[in-house]
Scaffold this motif. Structure first.
Motif, PDB file in Angstrom:
ATOM      1  N   CYS A 154      -9.727  -5.480   3.648  1.00 41.23           N
ATOM      2  CA  CYS A 154      -8.971  -6.403   4.267  1.00 41.23           C
ATOM      3  C   CYS A 154      -8.434  -7.559   3.759  1.00 41.23           C
ATOM      4  O   CYS A 154      -7.291  -7.945   3.826  1.00 41.23           O
ATOM      5  CB  CYS A 154      -9.941  -6.963   5.587  1.00 41.23           C
ATOM      6  N   LYS A 155      -9.262  -7.817   2.221  1.00 41.71           N
ATOM      7  CA  LYS A 155      -8.448  -8.958   1.398  1.00 41.71           C
ATOM      8  C   LYS A 155      -7.689  -8.614   0.480  1.00 41.71           C
ATOM      9  O   LYS A 155      -6.677  -9.168   0.046  1.00 41.71           O
ATOM     10  CB  LYS A 155      -9.743  -9.445   0.801  1.00 41.71           C
ATOM     11  N   HIS A 156      -7.961  -7.295  -0.108  1.00 38.07           N
ATOM     12  CA  HIS A 156      -7.176  -6.776  -1.341  1.00 38.07           C
ATOM     13  C   HIS A 156      -5.835  -5.622  -0.952  1.00 38.07           C
ATOM     14  O   HIS A 156      -5.032  -5.519  -1.859  1.00 38.07           O
ATOM     15  CB  HIS A 156      -7.861  -6.443  -2.225  1.00 38.07           C
ATOM     16  N   VAL A 157      -5.904  -5.111   0.220  1.00 39.74           N
ATOM     17  CA  VAL A 157      -5.230  -3.845   0.396  1.00 39.74           C
ATOM     18  C   VAL A 157      -3.945  -4.424   1.391  1.00 39.74           C
ATOM     19  O   VAL A 157      -4.292  -4.680   2.417  1.00 39.74           O
ATOM     20  CB  VAL A 157      -5.548  -2.720   1.056  1.00 39.74           C
ATOM     21  N   SER A 158      -2.853  -4.838   0.964  1.00 41.17           N
ATOM     22  CA  SER A 158      -1.848  -5.338   1.752  1.00 41.17           C
ATOM     23  C   SER A 158      -0.407  -4.749   1.153  1.00 41.17           C
ATOM     24  O   SER A 158      -0.376  -4.074   0.216  1.00 41.17           O
ATOM     25  CB  SER A 158      -1.785  -6.772   1.703  1.00 41.17           C
ATOM     26  N   PHE A 159       0.559  -5.261   1.813  1.00 37.32           N
ATOM     27  CA  PHE A 159       1.800  -4.678   1.464  1.00 37.32           C
ATOM     28  C   PHE A 159       2.093  -5.224   0.062  1.00 37.32           C
ATOM     29  O   PHE A 159       2.804  -4.496  -0.714  1.00 37.32           O
ATOM     30  CB  PHE A 159       3.050  -5.205   2.455  1.00 37.32           C
ATOM     31  N   ASP A 160       1.811  -6.288  -0.307  1.00 35.35           N
ATOM     32  CA  ASP A 160       2.061  -6.940  -1.591  1.00 35.35           C
ATOM     33  C   ASP A 160       1.406  -6.375  -2.773  1.00 35.35           C
ATOM     34  O   ASP A 160       1.586  -6.216  -3.779  1.00 35.35           O
ATOM     35  CB  ASP A 160       1.736  -8.567  -1.586  1.00 35.35           C
ATOM     36  N   ALA A 161       0.369  -5.623  -2.407  1.00 36.48           N
ATOM     37  CA  ALA A 161      -0.363  -5.064  -3.548  1.00 36.48           C
ATOM     38  C   ALA A 161      -0.040  -3.468  -4.127  1.00 36.48           C
ATOM     39  O   ALA A 161      -0.456  -3.188  -5.273  1.00 36.48           O
ATOM     40  CB  ALA A 161      -2.186  -4.698  -2.918  1.00 36.48           C
ATOM     41  N   ASP A 169       3.255  -1.139  -4.986  1.00 40.61           N
ATOM     42  CA  ASP A 169       4.836  -1.138  -5.195  1.00 40.61           C
ATOM     43  C   ASP A 169       5.491  -0.304  -4.175  1.00 40.61           C
ATOM     44  O   ASP A 169       6.839  -0.692  -3.903  1.00 40.61           O
ATOM     45  CB  ASP A 169       5.037  -0.678  -6.741  1.00 40.61           C
ATOM     46  N   GLU A 170       5.096   0.503  -3.815  1.00 42.49           N
ATOM     47  CA  GLU A 170       5.819   1.545  -2.822  1.00 42.49           C
ATOM     48  C   GLU A 170       4.843   1.923  -1.590  1.00 42.49           C
ATOM     49  O   GLU A 170       3.471   1.873  -1.527  1.00 42.49           O
ATOM     50  CB  GLU A 170       5.982   2.957  -3.577  1.00 42.49           C
ATOM     51  N   ASN A 171       5.363   2.249  -0.462  1.00 40.18           N
ATOM     52  CA  ASN A 171       4.578   2.723   0.707  1.00 40.18           C
ATOM     53  C   ASN A 171       3.739   3.951   0.425  1.00 40.18           C
ATOM     54  O   ASN A 171       2.796   4.135   1.114  1.00 40.18           O
ATOM     55  CB  ASN A 171       5.659   2.781   1.914  1.00 40.18           C
ATOM     56  N   GLU A 172       4.343   4.648  -0.170  1.00 41.73           N
ATOM     57  CA  GLU A 172       3.453   6.032  -0.588  1.00 41.73           C
ATOM     58  C   GLU A 172       2.058   5.707  -1.242  1.00 41.73           C
ATOM     59  O   GLU A 172       1.231   6.394  -0.904  1.00 41.73           O
ATOM     60  CB  GLU A 172       4.410   7.045  -1.411  1.00 41.73           C
ATOM     61  N   GLN A 173       2.028   4.763  -2.065  1.00 45.13           N
ATOM     62  CA  GLN A 173       0.836   4.506  -2.810  1.00 45.13           C
ATOM     63  C   GLN A 173      -0.078   3.778  -1.872  1.00 45.13           C
ATOM     64  O   GLN A 173      -1.195   4.029  -2.012  1.00 45.13           O
ATOM     65  CB  GLN A 173       1.170   3.280  -3.875  1.00 45.13           C
ATOM     66  N   GLN A 174       0.588   2.900  -0.749  1.00 50.35           N
ATOM     67  CA  GLN A 174      -0.375   2.504   0.238  1.00 50.35           C
ATOM     68  C   GLN A 174      -0.988   3.497   0.933  1.00 50.35           C
ATOM     69  O   GLN A 174      -2.120   3.558   1.385  1.00 50.35           O
ATOM     70  CB  GLN A 174       0.235   1.281   1.085  1.00 50.35           C
TER      71      GLN A 174
END
Length: 107
Positions: A40-47, A49-54
């Motif tokens: 919740c603290k570290h996994v965000s859109f900013d973390a 580079d691409e949506n695929e990585q998220q």
């Protein structure tokens, strides 16, 4: 060893397994809580580079949770099979008297 003693040993082993599983699940719950807080603290859109990585990271976490749930389900199935073996009777009359006695207590 008599059948009754064997069944008692099986039930004792079952109780020990359930106790150990409770300890394991308690540890897993603590681990999951820590992981949830970190995610919740570290996994965000900013973390990423691409949506695929998220998406890959999210799927990886999901797969781990599914594996744990599948393991618990398999454990429960084995416990049910063991309890069925213990509760199974050799004679139909014994089975009928067991079910009738159970109905009397429930009814």
């Amino acid at each position: 060893m008599s059948r009754e003693n064997a069944y008692l040993k099986m039930l004792g082993a079952s109780a020990n397994m359930q106790w150990n599983m409770a300890i394991i699940l308690e540890a897993k719950a603590l681990e999951a809580e820590k992981a949830r807080n970190w995610i919740c603290k570290h996994v965000s859109f900013d973390a990423f580079d691409e949506n695929e990585q998220q998406l890959r990271q999210s799927v990886q976490v999901h797969d781990q949770v599914v594996e744990m749930i599948e393991g618990i389900a398999k454990y429960n199935q084995s416990m049910v099979a063991m309890l069925r073996a213990v509760l199974q009777t050799d004679d139909e009359n014994d089975s009928d008297s067991f079910s009738m006695g159970r109905r009397r207590r429930l009814g």
